[in-house]
Design a protein around this motif. Structure first.
Motif, PDB file in Angstrom:
ATOM      1  N   THR A  25       5.723  77.356  10.239  1.00 39.33           N
ATOM      2  CA  THR A  25       6.462  76.694   9.833  1.00 39.33           C
ATOM      3  C   THR A  25       8.323  77.139   9.590  1.00 39.33           C
ATOM      4  N   ALA A  26       9.454  76.785   9.030  1.00 39.68           N
ATOM      5  CA  ALA A  26      10.089  77.404   8.910  1.00 39.68           C
ATOM      6  C   ALA A  26      10.556  78.469   7.942  1.00 39.68           C
ATOM      7  N   THR A  27      11.352  79.755   7.394  1.00 39.79           N
ATOM      8  CA  THR A  27      10.852  80.344   6.155  1.00 39.79           C
ATOM      9  C   THR A  27      12.759  80.373   5.757  1.00 39.79           C
ATOM     10  N   TRP A  28      12.604  80.933   5.143  1.00 38.85           N
ATOM     11  CA  TRP A  28      14.042  80.857   4.597  1.00 38.85           C
ATOM     12  C   TRP A  28      15.234  82.596   5.453  1.00 38.85           C
ATOM     13  N   ARG A  29      14.165  82.827   6.900  1.00 39.03           N
ATOM     14  CA  ARG A  29      14.842  83.625   7.530  1.00 39.03           C
ATOM     15  C   ARG A  29      15.719  82.881   8.713  1.00 39.03           C
ATOM     16  N   ASP A  30      14.562  81.547   8.443  1.00 38.61           N
ATOM     17  CA  ASP A  30      15.676  81.099   9.643  1.00 38.61           C
ATOM     18  C   ASP A  30      16.982  80.171   9.113  1.00 38.61           C
ATOM     19  N   PHE A  31      16.377  79.534   7.953  1.00 34.46           N
ATOM     20  CA  PHE A  31      17.773  79.464   7.267  1.00 34.46           C
ATOM     21  C   PHE A  31      18.564  80.268   7.484  1.00 34.46           C
ATOM     22  N   ILE A  32      18.874  81.442   7.048  1.00 36.57           N
ATOM     23  CA  ILE A  32      19.274  82.219   6.595  1.00 36.57           C
ATOM     24  C   ILE A  32      20.260  82.217   8.348  1.00 36.57           C
ATOM     25  N   ALA A  33      19.113  83.177   9.421  1.00 34.94           N
ATOM     26  CA  ALA A  33      19.868  82.859  11.058  1.00 34.94           C
ATOM     27  C   ALA A  33      20.897  81.844  11.201  1.00 34.94           C
ATOM     28  N   LEU A  34      20.641  80.221  10.973  1.00 36.78           N
ATOM     29  CA  LEU A  34      21.281  79.858  11.300  1.00 36.78           C
ATOM     30  C   LEU A  34      22.808  80.119  10.661  1.00 36.78           C
ATOM     31  N   THR A  89      13.126  75.758  18.680  1.00 36.29           N
ATOM     32  CA  THR A  89      11.180  75.529  19.221  1.00 36.29           C
ATOM     33  C   THR A  89      11.505  74.254  18.160  1.00 36.29           C
ATOM     34  N   GLY A  90      11.851  73.997  17.087  1.00 32.55           N
ATOM     35  CA  GLY A  90      11.294  73.072  16.225  1.00 32.55           C
ATOM     36  C   GLY A  90      11.258  73.149  15.379  1.00 32.55           C
ATOM     37  N   LYS A  91      11.314  74.397  14.724  1.00 35.53           N
ATOM     38  CA  LYS A  91      10.899  74.822  13.808  1.00 35.53           C
ATOM     39  C   LYS A  91      11.316  74.354  12.276  1.00 35.53           C
ATOM     40  N   VAL A  92      13.270  73.885  12.708  1.00 36.96           N
ATOM     41  CA  VAL A  92      13.080  73.498  11.147  1.00 36.96           C
ATOM     42  C   VAL A  92      13.819  71.683  11.802  1.00 36.96           C
ATOM     43  N   ALA A  93      13.831  70.894  11.254  1.00 40.16           N
ATOM     44  CA  ALA A  93      14.303  69.099  11.544  1.00 40.16           C
ATOM     45  C   ALA A  93      15.472  69.364  11.535  1.00 40.16           C
ATOM     46  N   PRO A  94      16.399  68.673  12.764  1.00 43.64           N
ATOM     47  CA  PRO A  94      17.456  68.354  13.029  1.00 43.64           C
ATOM     48  C   PRO A  94      18.662  67.823  12.109  1.00 43.64           C
TER      49      PRO A  94
END
Length: 312
Positions: A26-35, A104-109
């Motif tokens: 699942t997505a983590t806060w790091r994924d949202f920062i990377a975006l 990768t689909g970790k975060v929904a569009p």
């Protein structure tokens, strides 16, 4: 302008906008920062700080500075998240981007889209409310150019995407400058010109190294459409026009002698380095060297601009 090359998504990529998420991932806060593309945010915030500092002449209003940086960061972050959202199918085809959270689909569009919208609204609200209408307007223009003109239009249709898209990348120092000065003068124009001219040769160096990846993804980047020799040639006018910028900033008393000397040496060195590309036999090694130099060029120039207090 080059004839548009329409990007045609395959039926498979149209049906599958993202790859399925591996079980348990699942997505983590790091994924949202990377975006938000932190590397881009960092370099542009340094430029925004330099613009504010330059216009302030050391008479800093620290509260206004912090709010300007906050608003600029949010607007840039929103633009980058929008870019990730709209490019998600293309990113699946590139080794450099296929492992991002969206492909990768970790975060929904849909989640990413709302994330971009909220960041943009907050950023523009902060700029207009606390940095003045000019700063807010520049932020809105930069966001529009990056998201609509660059990402949705030119990036998919024309080799002019890099040159026109450079308008948005040149906005942060201008935002900082007008937030402090409340006006657009020659200093703001020179800062804008420096960042505008820096971007195409910086990005084309990366494009030369990743030509086949951009080709596979469907991006009509200059080295893909016109070839590497033409790209090397087109870098030169931008680098030539960069050379007089430090001189003008010194002559008109916006910066001191140290910025003049260091920025001029770096500008000439970058131009000479680019010219060696016409006789190199290893385009990848040359492009890597030019790309890394361009990153350091901007960082060093911005830091020297901030620290340089000498006036002659």
């Amino acid at each position: 302008m080059d004839k548009p090359l329409r990007y045609q998504a395959s039926s498979e990529s149209a049906a599958l906008s993202v790859r399925p998420t591996p079980p348990g991932e699942t997505a983590t806060w790091r994924d949202f920062i990377a975006l938000t593309k932190p590397g881009i945010l960092r370099s542009n915030l340094i430029a925004a700080f330099a613009g504010f500092w330059l216009a302030s002449h050391w008479q800093l209003q620290y509260g206004k500075l912090v709010l300007m940086l906050l608003g600029t960061m949010l607007v840039m972050a929103s633009s980058c998240v929008f870019n990730n959202y709209f490019d998600r199918e293309m990113d699946m085809k590139m080794a450099r981007t296929k492992n991002r959270a969206l492909p990768t689909g970790k975060v929904a569009p849909k989640t990413v889209l709302w994330y971009a919208v909220v960041l943009g609204i907050l950023g523009l609200a902060v700029l207009f409310a606390f940095s003045g209408p000019l700063a807010g307007l520049f932020g809105a223009v930069g966001m529009f150019v990056y998201v609509v003109v660059y990402t949705l239009w030119l990036k998919r249709t024309s080799t002019w995407s890099t040159s026109i898209g450079a308008i948005s990348g040149a906005m942060p120092p201008a935002i900082g400058y007008v937030a402090a000065s409340g006006t657009v003068d020659l200093g703001a124009c020179l800062l804008f010109a420096m960042l505008f001219l820096w971007q195409p040769p910086h990005f084309w160096a990366l494009g030369i190294r990743r030509t086949e990846e951009y080709r596979a993804a469907g991006f009509p980047l200059l080295p893909v459409v016109k070839g590497i020799p033409r790209t090397k040639l087109q870098m030169i006018p931008y680098l030539v026009l960069l050379v007089p910028i430090p001189i003008m900033m010194y002559v008109y008393d916006y910066t001191g002698i140290w910025f003049l000397v260091i920025a001029e040496i770096l500008s000439v060195a970058w131009l000479l380095m680019a010219l060696t590309g016409f006789r190199t036999k290893d385009n990848d090694a040359w492009a890597k060297k030019v790309f890394l130099f361009s990153v350091n060029y901007l960082t060093v120039n911005m830091i020297v601009m901030i620290l340089d207090t000498v006036r002659l």
